[in-house]
Design a protein around this motif. Structure first.
Motif, PDB file in Angstrom:
ATOM      1  N   THR A 122     -15.150  -6.974   8.520  1.00  0.00           N
ATOM      2  CA  THR A 122     -15.141  -7.448   7.125  1.00  0.00           C
ATOM      3  C   THR A 122     -15.747  -8.835   6.979  1.00  0.00           C
ATOM      4  O   THR A 122     -16.124  -9.228   5.885  1.00  0.00           O
ATOM      5  CB  THR A 122     -13.711  -7.459   6.543  1.00  0.00           C
ATOM      6  N   GLY A 123     -15.819  -9.583   8.075  1.00  0.00           N
ATOM      7  CA  GLY A 123     -16.432 -10.908   8.020  1.00  0.00           C
ATOM      8  C   GLY A 123     -15.557 -11.941   7.347  1.00  0.00           C
ATOM      9  O   GLY A 123     -14.344 -11.796   7.238  1.00  0.00           O
ATOM     10  N   TRP A 124     -16.203 -12.997   6.890  1.00  0.00           N
ATOM     11  CA  TRP A 124     -15.532 -14.154   6.278  1.00  0.00           C
ATOM     12  C   TRP A 124     -15.653 -14.010   4.767  1.00  0.00           C
ATOM     13  O   TRP A 124     -16.682 -14.333   4.174  1.00  0.00           O
ATOM     14  CB  TRP A 124     -16.191 -15.422   6.780  1.00  0.00           C
ATOM     15  N   THR A 125     -14.612 -13.485   4.154  1.00  0.00           N
ATOM     16  CA  THR A 125     -14.611 -13.231   2.717  1.00  0.00           C
ATOM     17  C   THR A 125     -13.177 -13.248   2.208  1.00  0.00           C
ATOM     18  O   THR A 125     -12.234 -13.325   2.995  1.00  0.00           O
ATOM     19  CB  THR A 125     -15.302 -11.874   2.409  1.00  0.00           C
ATOM     20  N   ILE A 126     -13.002 -13.168   0.913  1.00  0.00           N
ATOM     21  CA  ILE A 126     -11.655 -13.116   0.349  1.00  0.00           C
ATOM     22  C   ILE A 126     -11.062 -11.743   0.668  1.00  0.00           C
ATOM     23  O   ILE A 126     -11.699 -10.719   0.453  1.00  0.00           O
ATOM     24  CB  ILE A 126     -11.680 -13.346  -1.179  1.00  0.00           C
ATOM     25  N   GLN A 127      -9.850 -11.747   1.171  1.00  0.00           N
ATOM     26  CA  GLN A 127      -9.153 -10.508   1.529  1.00  0.00           C
ATOM     27  C   GLN A 127      -8.008 -10.265   0.545  1.00  0.00           C
ATOM     28  O   GLN A 127      -7.460 -11.207  -0.017  1.00  0.00           O
ATOM     29  CB  GLN A 127      -8.585 -10.619   2.951  1.00  0.00           C
ATOM     30  N   SER A 128      -7.640  -9.013   0.372  1.00  0.00           N
ATOM     31  CA  SER A 128      -6.507  -8.697  -0.506  1.00  0.00           C
ATOM     32  C   SER A 128      -5.187  -9.127   0.126  1.00  0.00           C
ATOM     33  O   SER A 128      -4.220  -9.399  -0.575  1.00  0.00           O
ATOM     34  CB  SER A 128      -6.479  -7.196  -0.831  1.00  0.00           C
ATOM     35  N   ASN A 129      -5.149  -9.218   1.447  1.00  0.00           N
ATOM     36  CA  ASN A 129      -3.971  -9.650   2.182  1.00  0.00           C
ATOM     37  C   ASN A 129      -4.152 -11.129   2.525  1.00  0.00           C
ATOM     38  O   ASN A 129      -5.018 -11.480   3.322  1.00  0.00           O
ATOM     39  CB  ASN A 129      -3.832  -8.798   3.449  1.00  0.00           C
ATOM     40  N   ALA A 130      -3.331 -11.991   1.963  1.00  0.00           N
ATOM     41  CA  ALA A 130      -3.475 -13.438   2.162  1.00  0.00           C
ATOM     42  C   ALA A 130      -3.276 -13.867   3.613  1.00  0.00           C
ATOM     43  O   ALA A 130      -3.704 -14.955   3.996  1.00  0.00           O
ATOM     44  CB  ALA A 130      -2.507 -14.191   1.255  1.00  0.00           C
TER      45      ALA A 130
END
Length: 167
Positions: free
Chosen positions: A33-41
């Motif tokens: 998924t790389g370095w991005t905003i995730q749904s799981n904090a």
């Protein structure tokens, strides 16, 4: 002939093992998924907990330039998502950061509210790879996550191939 083949196999295995010990690992932060905003904090916290980091390893942050960035900060800046004592900033993706000293290293994305929503990472760096788990002081959570599995070093595969070729 068999004795010579066996000797070559063991020498190549020893040589490859020694090479494997000095090679640093590249860790792709966040995996696929790389370095991005995730749904799981806690995604990056869980990702780091499953890995061992040693001096000389590299963190590879895969992100789109202008959408994300990476800043390395002090622990207090990490906790507050502030930039009072930035150690290093990377605005162009992908960014590769070499882990050059033991201890905790703190990173986050400074775009908008990305840090506050969990796009942050702390890695515990050991002096060698003798530790069996990452020790993230004050930042570990109990929670699941999948095991990274057992990886076979390329040196072991090379030794096996050499041995098979010799027979």
């Amino acid at each position: 002939m068999a004795a010579i083949s066996l000797s070559i196999f063991f020498l190549s295995a020893i040589g490859c093992a020694l090479i494997g010990w000095v090679d640093a690992a590249d860790h792709i932060v966040g995996g696929s998924t790389g370095w991005t905003i995730q749904s799981n904090a806690t995604f990056y916290e869980e990702w780091a907990r499953l890995r061992n980091f040693v001096v000389g390893d590299k963190l590879v942050f895969l992100f789109t330039t202008g959408v994300h960035n990476v800043v390395e900060v002090t622990e207090s800046d990490f906790d507050a998502c502030t930039q009072k004592a930035v150690i290093e900033s990377h605005y162009s993706g992908p960014a590769t950061i070499r882990l050059s000293s033991p201890g905790n290293n703190y990173f986050y994305c400074a775009v908008g509210k990305h840090c506050v929503t969990g796009q942050k990472l702390v890695v515990a760096v050991a002096t060698d790879d003798s530790s069996t788990t990452s020790k993230l002081t004050n930042y570990s959570s109990s929670g699941g996550g999948s095991s990274p599995g057992n990886l076979i070093p390329a040196s072991a595969l090379l030794s096996l191939l050499l041995w098979l070729f010799m027979w």
